[in-house]
Design an enzyme around this catalytic site. Structure first.
Site, PDB file in Angstrom:
ATOM      1  N   THR A  21       0.814  -1.211   0.000  1.00  0.00           N
ATOM      2  CA  THR A  21       0.000   0.000   0.000  1.00  0.00           C
ATOM      3  C   THR A  21       0.853   1.269   0.000  1.00  0.00           C
ATOM      4  OG1 THR A  21      -0.193   0.024   2.421  1.00  0.00           O
ATOM      5  CG2 THR A  21      -1.882  -1.181   1.198  1.00  0.00           C
ATOM      6  N   ASP A  22       0.208   2.367  -0.372  1.00  0.00           N
ATOM      7  CA  ASP A  22       0.879   3.662  -0.381  1.00  0.00           C
ATOM      8  C   ASP A  22       0.437   4.485   0.831  1.00  0.00           C
ATOM      9  OD1 ASP A  22      -1.673   4.620  -0.960  1.00  0.00           O
ATOM     10  OD2 ASP A  22      -1.222   5.051  -3.057  1.00  0.00           O
ATOM     11  N   ALA A  23       0.810   5.737   0.861  1.00  0.00           N
ATOM     12  CA  ALA A  23       0.493   6.597   1.996  1.00  0.00           C
ATOM     13  C   ALA A  23      -1.012   6.789   2.182  1.00  0.00           C
ATOM     14  CB  ALA A  23       1.178   7.957   1.825  1.00  0.00           C
ATOM     15  N   GLY A  24      -1.789   6.571   1.119  1.00  0.00           N
ATOM     16  CA  GLY A  24      -3.239   6.697   1.207  1.00  0.00           C
ATOM     17  C   GLY A  24      -3.930   5.431   1.664  1.00  0.00           C
ATOM     18  N   VAL A  42      -4.015   2.521   0.044  1.00  0.00           N
ATOM     19  CA  VAL A  42      -4.496   1.682  -1.058  1.00  0.00           C
ATOM     20  C   VAL A  42      -3.290   1.041  -1.755  1.00  0.00           C
ATOM     21  CG1 VAL A  42      -6.570   3.077  -1.392  1.00  0.00           C
ATOM     22  CG2 VAL A  42      -4.528   3.573  -2.741  1.00  0.00           C
TER      23      VAL A  42
END
Length: 134
Positions: free
Chosen positions: A15-18, A20
């Site tokens: 996942t990324d910082a968001g 997702v």
């Protein structure tokens, strides 16, 4: 060889910082599904290299992102191959959330059989052709 499906769990590292799945990680999921599909049919890429000097390489990928996968989602990653010439395969692939089968991402990947030493196209070995759909 018909459609193949490989389960993938989304981990924190995907996942990324968001929160997702990072967009490039879908390419890793698709690669794993193609590799496992071949393995299921007795094609091991390291053995292919050692025995024939051939490897499969990605020439082109077209990807469409539709919805986001999130941490802990279980995904179904599919791979449907079709022969496109003597040295080329096209894989139609999808990433779907297992719980509701929502289409998250789709791709068409062009895979070419080449020599490992010079990356020159070569015909796909007959034993692999025999497991492909006609």
């Amino acid at each position: 060889m018909s459609e193949f499906s490989w389960p993938v769990r989304v981990y924190y590292e995907d996942t990324d910082a968001g929160g997702v799945v990072f967009y490039a990680n879908y390419l890793k999921f698709f690669e794993r599904a193609r590799t496992e599909m071949l393995r299921k049919h007795g094609v091991h890429q390291q053995e292919l290299l050692e025995n024939t000097g051939l490897v499969f390489v990605v020439r082109r990928v077209h990807v469409e992102y539709r919805q986001s996968a999130r941490l802990d989602d279980l995904l179904d990653i599919s791979a449907r191959p079709r022969l496109q010439g003597r040295a080329r395969l096209i894989f139609e692939q999808e990433a779907r959330r297992a719980s509701d089968q929502a289409l998250l991402c789709s791709a068409e990947a062009e895979i070419v059989c080449v020599t490992a030493d010079g990356f020159r196209p070569r015909p796909i070995p007959q034993e692999i052709l025999e497991i492909l759909p006609s």
